[in-house]
Design a protein around this motif. Sequence first.
Motif, PDB file in Angstrom:
ATOM      1  N   UNK A 224      50.738  49.262  12.635  1.00 57.69           N
ATOM      2  CA  UNK A 224      51.424  48.451  11.621  1.00 57.69           C
ATOM      3  C   UNK A 224      51.710  47.055  12.153  1.00 57.69           C
ATOM      4  N   UNK A 225      52.137  46.968  13.411  1.00 57.03           N
ATOM      5  CA  UNK A 225      52.420  45.659  13.997  1.00 57.03           C
ATOM      6  C   UNK A 225      51.135  44.823  14.100  1.00 57.03           C
ATOM      7  N   UNK A 226      50.041  45.473  14.501  1.00 56.54           N
ATOM      8  CA  UNK A 226      48.765  44.762  14.599  1.00 56.54           C
ATOM      9  C   UNK A 226      48.316  44.263  13.230  1.00 56.54           C
ATOM     10  N   UNK A 227      48.506  45.084  12.203  1.00 55.75           N
ATOM     11  CA  UNK A 227      48.116  44.704  10.840  1.00 55.75           C
ATOM     12  C   UNK A 227      48.894  43.474  10.395  1.00 55.75           C
ATOM     13  N   UNK A 228      50.193  43.432  10.708  1.00 54.28           N
ATOM     14  CA  UNK A 228      51.021  42.276  10.352  1.00 54.28           C
ATOM     15  C   UNK A 228      50.575  41.032  11.102  1.00 54.28           C
ATOM     16  N   UNK A 229      50.283  41.178  12.387  1.00 51.71           N
ATOM     17  CA  UNK A 229      49.872  40.033  13.206  1.00 51.71           C
ATOM     18  C   UNK A 229      48.575  39.425  12.691  1.00 51.71           C
ATOM     19  N   UNK A 230      47.607  40.273  12.375  1.00 52.62           N
ATOM     20  CA  UNK A 230      46.321  39.770  11.892  1.00 52.62           C
ATOM     21  C   UNK A 230      46.504  38.983  10.606  1.00 52.62           C
ATOM     22  N   UNK A 243      40.361  22.646  10.299  1.00 54.05           N
ATOM     23  CA  UNK A 243      41.057  22.605  11.584  1.00 54.05           C
ATOM     24  C   UNK A 243      41.273  23.995  12.184  1.00 54.05           C
ATOM     25  N   UNK A 244      40.675  25.020  11.565  1.00 57.58           N
ATOM     26  CA  UNK A 244      40.898  26.388  12.059  1.00 57.58           C
ATOM     27  C   UNK A 244      40.388  26.580  13.482  1.00 57.58           C
ATOM     28  N   UNK A 245      39.443  25.744  13.915  1.00 59.32           N
ATOM     29  CA  UNK A 245      38.915  25.873  15.279  1.00 59.32           C
ATOM     30  C   UNK A 245      39.985  25.590  16.327  1.00 59.32           C
ATOM     31  N   UNK A 246      41.073  24.937  15.932  1.00 58.52           N
ATOM     32  CA  UNK A 246      42.147  24.595  16.872  1.00 58.52           C
ATOM     33  C   UNK A 246      43.172  25.715  17.020  1.00 58.52           C
ATOM     34  N   UNK A 247      43.084  26.743  16.174  1.00 56.21           N
ATOM     35  CA  UNK A 247      44.081  27.822  16.197  1.00 56.21           C
ATOM     36  C   UNK A 247      43.692  28.855  17.254  1.00 56.21           C
ATOM     37  N   UNK A 248      44.567  29.160  18.213  1.00 52.88           N
ATOM     38  CA  UNK A 248      44.262  30.193  19.223  1.00 52.88           C
ATOM     39  C   UNK A 248      44.042  31.552  18.555  1.00 52.88           C
ATOM     40  N   UNK A 249      43.119  32.323  19.096  1.00 52.00           N
ATOM     41  CA  UNK A 249      42.759  33.578  18.444  1.00 52.00           C
ATOM     42  C   UNK A 249      42.927  34.813  19.324  1.00 52.00           C
ATOM     43  N   UNK A 250      43.467  34.688  20.512  1.00 54.66           N
ATOM     44  CA  UNK A 250      43.512  35.844  21.401  1.00 54.66           C
ATOM     45  C   UNK A 250      44.371  36.963  20.797  1.00 54.66           C
ATOM     46  N   UNK A 251      45.520  36.640  20.176  1.00 60.49           N
ATOM     47  CA  UNK A 251      46.358  37.669  19.545  1.00 60.49           C
ATOM     48  C   UNK A 251      45.638  38.281  18.349  1.00 60.49           C
ATOM     49  N   UNK A 252      44.882  37.472  17.662  1.00 59.37           N
ATOM     50  CA  UNK A 252      44.135  37.893  16.478  1.00 59.37           C
ATOM     51  C   UNK A 252      43.118  38.977  16.843  1.00 59.37           C
ATOM     52  N   UNK A 254      42.964  40.738  19.602  1.00 58.96           N
ATOM     53  CA  UNK A 254      43.631  41.900  20.201  1.00 58.96           C
ATOM     54  C   UNK A 254      44.170  42.825  19.106  1.00 58.96           C
ATOM     55  N   UNK A 255      44.741  42.226  18.054  1.00 64.93           N
ATOM     56  CA  UNK A 255      45.280  43.023  16.954  1.00 64.93           C
ATOM     57  C   UNK A 255      44.159  43.719  16.174  1.00 64.93           C
ATOM     58  N   UNK A 256      43.040  43.039  15.971  1.00 63.48           N
ATOM     59  CA  UNK A 256      41.903  43.658  15.281  1.00 63.48           C
ATOM     60  C   UNK A 256      41.384  44.857  16.069  1.00 63.48           C
ATOM     61  N   UNK A 257      41.372  44.736  17.395  1.00 62.35           N
ATOM     62  CA  UNK A 257      40.947  45.864  18.226  1.00 62.35           C
ATOM     63  C   UNK A 257      41.878  47.066  18.023  1.00 62.35           C
TER      64      UNK A 257
END
Length: 521
Positions: A224-230, A243-252, A254-257
């Motif tokens: 549930x937490x991962x779903x909210x984060x994504x 400008x989406x290329x400037x947004x960090x994606x590591x949490x994204x 990780x949550x998808x995994x």
Amino acid sequence: MLSDLNLSDVKSIPVSLVLTSVLLSLVAYYVVQRTRHELRIRKIGGVKAPSVGTNPITGGYRTAIMVRAQLKTEFLEFYNGLYRFATPASPNCVEMQVSPRQRFLMTRDPEHIKTILTTKFTDFGKGPSFHELWRPFLGDSIFTTDKAQWHDSRGLIRPMFIKDRVSDLATFDRWATALISKLPPSGQTVDIMDLLYRMTLDVTTDFLFGGSCNSLDNPRSEFARAFNDVQAIQMMLTAVGPFHVLVPRWRYYRAIAKIDEFVMPYIERALAVPQEELAKLSSSSPDFTFLHSIVQYTRDPKILRDQIVAVLLAGRDTTAATLSWCFYQISHYPEKYARLREEVLSTVGRDRAPTYDDLKGMTYMRHVLNETLRLYPAVPYNIRAALEDTTIPSPPGHMPISVVEGDVVIYSTLAMQRRKDLYPPASEKFADPDLFSPERWENWSPKPWQFVPFNGGPRICVGQNFAMTEMAYTMVKIVQKYERLEYRGDWHAQKHEAEIVGRPSDGVRLGLFSENPAGSI
């Protein structure tokens, strides 16, 4: 000759000259591409909408303000504020351009929504950019694809949302009863929004897989937490456009995994069932799940995963958010809650579980839910890209607005459904449109395309009846038990948190009072 140019000659070229040359080349490229785009706009035969940003500098500035508004939970105020740049020729549509070959048009005009979703349905779709941006989360699902791919996805999903499946209320009863068991003793404070999100996740996973993730028993669920984060990160990636290329994606990622870690074992077990056994499972069998249904049509794990995650998103968040807003509003109006309870008790009493026909026959319940969806449509902002050169209409007497292939139209049902000019004047029989008033639906019906909580046209939500039935059933079960509600907190401080689905920013803390609390005389 080039062969005569040695390294010392290259090193002697001033850095400033190189940078200037690169900059001039970029400017020249931008101007040429922008000019071509402008010529296409004219060739289509329409005009541009009023601009709120015309280049990377002004467009970037406007995007920065938008990001700040999103972080401060003030996105609706930002969105409506854009229309101060509107004109009589385009009173409810403005545009912004950052890159030379793509515009973003923002609209709250029902005629534009009608055009995009029906009249010129084939001219608009999610588009390749949206598909690519959302692919890590929703893959090639019904929410990210167009044309044949979208049609195939819809065909996979639709059979499980027919009336015969939705009218089987056992799943709703099981989890609504489980939610009520988690509520504290009469009068104590509880964040009912948290419980509603956990309940709808259990309902949806039960519907999809035949077994839930037991979110009600596990408030700290990693899934549930991962779903909210994504969702939070996906909304930001979409909102900032180029400008989406400037947004960090590591949490994204990780949550998808984590999401895949939860979903894939169910898919692997379904794929392990022999086809002949699947064929024996009747669609009317209580053991027949959504996953069983789509496994009969495809054995591709990726297709299964993408459709499952898409339905998880639609099934959990839209219902939970709408119910949360409903309890937020009706707790503020004791007389409306009393009227709703009177209807429920007169229909099913204090103990009987409602039937599908009972739910359909509760007129005031339907008005309560419709009024909630009028003020808080579940998906407040939506996107369509032009798949070919086209136009959207302007007011009578004005030229249409040209939309070049690749341009993006952002339409907000939230902003549109709150436009006071679309409603009758406030009176004794029709409350101010800003107010929660289920009674308005007794003598009023919205004009076509001015109330579209489930979208419309060929892409209308296939789960609309499922969602309305689940919400009504949950409301009935709670209303049966509790005589009154009391909002605990600053009711006026609540804000609309605009992620993929719009939800209350501060939770919904209530005191629920039983009719006969334990220990009462």
